[in-house]
Design a protein around this motif. Structure first.
Motif, mmCIF file in Angstrom:
data_model
loop_
_atom_site.group_PDB
_atom_site.id
_atom_site.type_symbol
_atom_site.label_atom_id
_atom_site.label_comp_id
_atom_site.label_asym_id
_atom_site.label_seq_id
_atom_site.Cartn_x
_atom_site.Cartn_y
_atom_site.Cartn_z
ATOM 1 N N ARG A 20 0.870 -1.176 0.000
ATOM 2 C CA ARG A 20 0.000 0.000 0.000
ATOM 3 C C ARG A 20 0.905 1.223 0.000
ATOM 4 N N VAL A 21 0.559 2.228 -0.793
ATOM 5 C CA VAL A 21 1.380 3.438 -0.843
ATOM 6 C C VAL A 21 0.499 4.678 -0.753
ATOM 7 N N ASP A 22 1.083 5.721 -0.197
ATOM 8 C CA ASP A 22 0.472 7.050 -0.202
ATOM 9 C C ASP A 22 1.277 7.889 -1.180
ATOM 10 N N ILE A 23 0.591 8.564 -2.068
ATOM 11 C CA ILE A 23 1.261 9.434 -3.029
ATOM 12 C C ILE A 23 0.851 10.862 -2.724
ATOM 13 N N ASN A 24 1.832 11.684 -2.337
ATOM 14 C CA ASN A 24 1.573 13.086 -2.047
ATOM 15 C C ASN A 24 1.469 13.869 -3.349
ATOM 16 N N ILE A 25 0.386 14.618 -3.465
ATOM 17 C CA ILE A 25 0.192 15.472 -4.631
ATOM 18 C C ILE A 25 -0.169 16.863 -4.140
ATOM 19 N N ASP A 26 0.559 17.837 -4.633
ATOM 20 C CA ASP A 26 0.315 19.239 -4.312
ATOM 21 C C ASP A 26 -0.991 19.674 -4.983
ATOM 22 N N PRO A 27 -1.832 20.452 -4.314
ATOM 23 C CA PRO A 27 -3.102 20.875 -4.918
ATOM 24 C C PRO A 27 -2.932 21.518 -6.299
ATOM 25 N N HIS A 28 -1.861 22.243 -6.475
ATOM 26 C CA HIS A 28 -1.620 22.917 -7.755
ATOM 27 C C HIS A 28 -1.469 21.907 -8.897
ATOM 28 N N GLN A 29 -0.950 20.727 -8.597
ATOM 29 C CA GLN A 29 -0.738 19.709 -9.632
ATOM 30 C C GLN A 29 -2.047 19.220 -10.241
ATOM 31 N N PHE A 30 -3.150 19.375 -9.523
ATOM 32 C CA PHE A 30 -4.437 18.934 -10.060
ATOM 33 C C PHE A 30 -4.939 19.844 -11.184
ATOM 34 N N LEU A 31 -4.261 20.959 -11.392
ATOM 35 C CA LEU A 31 -4.618 21.845 -12.504
ATOM 36 C C LEU A 31 -4.057 21.341 -13.835
ATOM 37 N N TYR A 32 -3.168 20.341 -13.765
ATOM 38 C CA TYR A 32 -2.521 19.821 -14.963
ATOM 39 C C TYR A 32 -3.142 18.496 -15.379
ATOM 40 N N GLN A 33 -3.418 18.363 -16.644
ATOM 41 C CA GLN A 33 -4.006 17.129 -17.171
ATOM 42 C C GLN A 33 -3.099 15.925 -16.924
ATOM 43 N N SER A 34 -1.780 16.147 -16.904
ATOM 44 C CA SER A 34 -0.854 15.026 -16.705
ATOM 45 C C SER A 34 -1.077 14.330 -15.358
#
Length: 187
Positions: A20-34
């Motif tokens: 099981r893994v947790d992947i940290n994603i910055d809120p700003h990254q959700f603005l990118y389709q990638s």
């Protein structure tokens, strides 16, 4: 390019269904389709992945509407969602409460108490309030900012077994977790 590399590497790890893994994603990254393309490519592993949304304030992502929509989209893809560093950055109680239906885990940071200006009674009340909130809403609670064995033991007294911080990241020979809490499930 990063997401392509990361997708290949994380899939190697996730072939073991017990991982099981947790992947940290910055809120700003959700603005990118990638970012969304990555989540779409990883959907076959969604039961093994928690998406941990970091606490950084994104000026471009409207906090209320954007976070609610983002959490819903992640949940629709079948991932677990965690909000990182509650009590610092953008995650106030109000923000957590507005998103609670889509959140599986909150990570409460105790680093706000590092300056020792808060008395222990107030600190305990703060922690107990979050423990009760998490239980009431059936959400996992992780306490971050565990700096020493005293803090680790104190959280165990509150039945908080999910802990993170410097104490748990020191070299293995520093102290064994068994010496701290004597819980069989940690052996």
């Amino acid at each position: 390019m990063f997401w392509e590399w990361f997708t290949l590497e994380i899939k190697k790890v996730l072939t073991d269904k017990k991982v099981r893994v947790d992947i940290n994603i910055d809120p700003h990254q959700f603005l990118y389709q990638s970012t969304w393309d990555f989540l779409d490519k990883m959907v076959e592993y969604n039961q093994q992945i928690t998406i941990e949304i970091t606490e950084r304030v994104s000026q471009e992502l409207n906090l209320k509407k954007g976070l609610i929509d983002t959490v819903k989209h992640i949940k629709d893809l079948g991932y677990r969602v965690a909000l990182d560093d509650i009590s610092s950055g953008q995650y106030s109680f109000k923000v957590v409460q507005e998103n609670i239906k889509g959140i599986d885990r909150v990570k409460l940071s105790l680093l706000i108490f590092n300056d020792d200006s808060t008395d222990s009674k107030t600190k305990n009340f703060f922690i107990m309030s979050w423990i009760n909130f998490a239980k009431t809403n059936n959400v996992e609670l992780v306490i971050e900012g565990i700096e020493d064995d005293v803090a680790a033991k104190e959280m165990l007294c509150h039945n908080i077994k999910l802990q993170q911080g410097f104490f748990w990241q020191v070299p293995q020979d520093y102290i064994s977790p068994k010496e701290v809490h004597n819980f069989k499930e940690f052996e």
